[in-house]
Design a protein around this motif. Sequence first.
Motif, mmCIF file in Angstrom:
data_model
loop_
_atom_site.group_PDB
_atom_site.id
_atom_site.type_symbol
_atom_site.label_atom_id
_atom_site.label_comp_id
_atom_site.label_asym_id
_atom_site.label_seq_id
_atom_site.Cartn_x
_atom_site.Cartn_y
_atom_site.Cartn_z
ATOM 1 N N MET A 39 0.887 -1.086 0.152
ATOM 2 C CA MET A 39 -0.230 0.060 -0.058
ATOM 3 C C MET A 39 0.817 1.315 0.028
ATOM 4 S SD MET A 39 -3.109 -0.731 -0.254
ATOM 5 C CE MET A 39 -3.810 0.693 0.306
ATOM 6 N N GLU A 40 2.074 1.402 0.646
ATOM 7 C CA GLU A 40 2.866 2.463 0.841
ATOM 8 C C GLU A 40 3.406 2.605 -0.432
ATOM 9 O OE1 GLU A 40 5.585 1.681 3.776
ATOM 10 O OE2 GLU A 40 4.396 1.901 5.418
ATOM 11 N N LYS A 45 0.907 4.290 -2.635
ATOM 12 C CA LYS A 45 0.484 5.569 -2.261
ATOM 13 C C LYS A 45 1.569 6.537 -3.212
ATOM 14 C CE LYS A 45 -2.515 4.923 1.481
ATOM 15 N NZ LYS A 45 -2.522 5.027 2.989
ATOM 16 N N GLN A 72 1.185 7.019 -6.678
ATOM 17 C CA GLN A 72 0.040 7.901 -6.894
ATOM 18 C C GLN A 72 0.577 9.279 -6.516
ATOM 19 O OE1 GLN A 72 -3.204 6.535 -4.337
ATOM 20 N NE2 GLN A 72 -3.658 4.888 -5.846
ATOM 21 N N ALA A 73 1.189 9.585 -5.460
ATOM 22 C CA ALA A 73 1.772 11.061 -5.345
ATOM 23 C C ALA A 73 2.521 11.623 -6.350
ATOM 24 C CB ALA A 73 2.431 10.882 -3.888
#
Length: 353
Positions: A272-273, A276, A279-280
């Motif tokens: 998940m990290e 993310k 995505q950032a």
Amino acid sequence: VDESELLTVPDGWKEPAFTREDNPKGLLEESSFATLFPKYREAYLKECWPLVQKALGEHYVNAALDLIEGSMTVTTTKKTFDPYAIIRARDLIKLLARSVPFEQVFRILQDDVACDIIKIGSLVRKRETFIKRRARLLGPKGSTLKALELLTNCYIMVQGNTVSALGPFSGLKEVRKVVLDTMKNIHPIYNIKTLMIKRELAKDPELRTQSWERFLPKFKRKNLKKRKEPKKKNTKKEYTPFPPPQPESQIDKELASGEYFLKERQKKRKQMEEIKAKQADALKRRQEERNKAFIPPKEKPVGKTKKASTEKKIDIEAIKQKVKNAKKKKLGALPEEEVKLKMAADEKKKKKK
């Protein structure tokens, strides 16, 4: 007597003809030859066969045409006295089978005429190359073949995979050389030029006993240009007897990074990290693309006004003088003195009033 005179053949000399007196008892055994002919020659052979029988009958040789089997046969008889007549008859039926017309074929029965059937089908591997070289032998509208016939005094017939030639022995030798050289990718024009020079040299009686090498042209084969090297060269790798190392599997990678020993919850959190973080980065890039529209373009610097050049000054006095001169030249204009007198008279009238 000079030895050179003994070795040379006098002009116009011919070997005496072979007559019955040379062989009065005839032949002991009967000889025969047979040859097959293609289907398309059947109609022509049926028409000209009586002429063939008549021509061979003069030499006491029988000729038979078998249309069912598709063959021609020649045999000797008890009256045949010339042992070489059957060989000439064999050549005659061979030439007829190779599409040579009878008007030329019957010349084979003469003593000073021979024939040669050159097989060219197996000299070239590719069929397309063979057809091109055979067409080169014929030339445009048969001009090359006609030139060769005139130089060698031979009749030449190119048919299928063979070349049939009919004429004197010396000419047949030249024809065979030209045909074989053409099939070896040597253009016939080179041999034709050589034959033309030899024909002219043969007319000079002084050059008969001399070598003609210095007069004949020597054609050198031009080397083709070297092949252009490709832009991308495929360099061969050094040979190693050992096989290449196997690529690491997913489990090997996890073991190397220590991820394999993490718990399921920790693995999901790490995934998940990573998602993310990706995505950032994508959001940041997208925002930069949008902000580009709000960045004002760079303005061009305003150019400085050029000062009026003081080099060329206007001469006002010269312009006034030009105007005065122009007035003088106008049609119907009074001279300057008359204008002054008229103005003075007008002033006097005004004062009187």
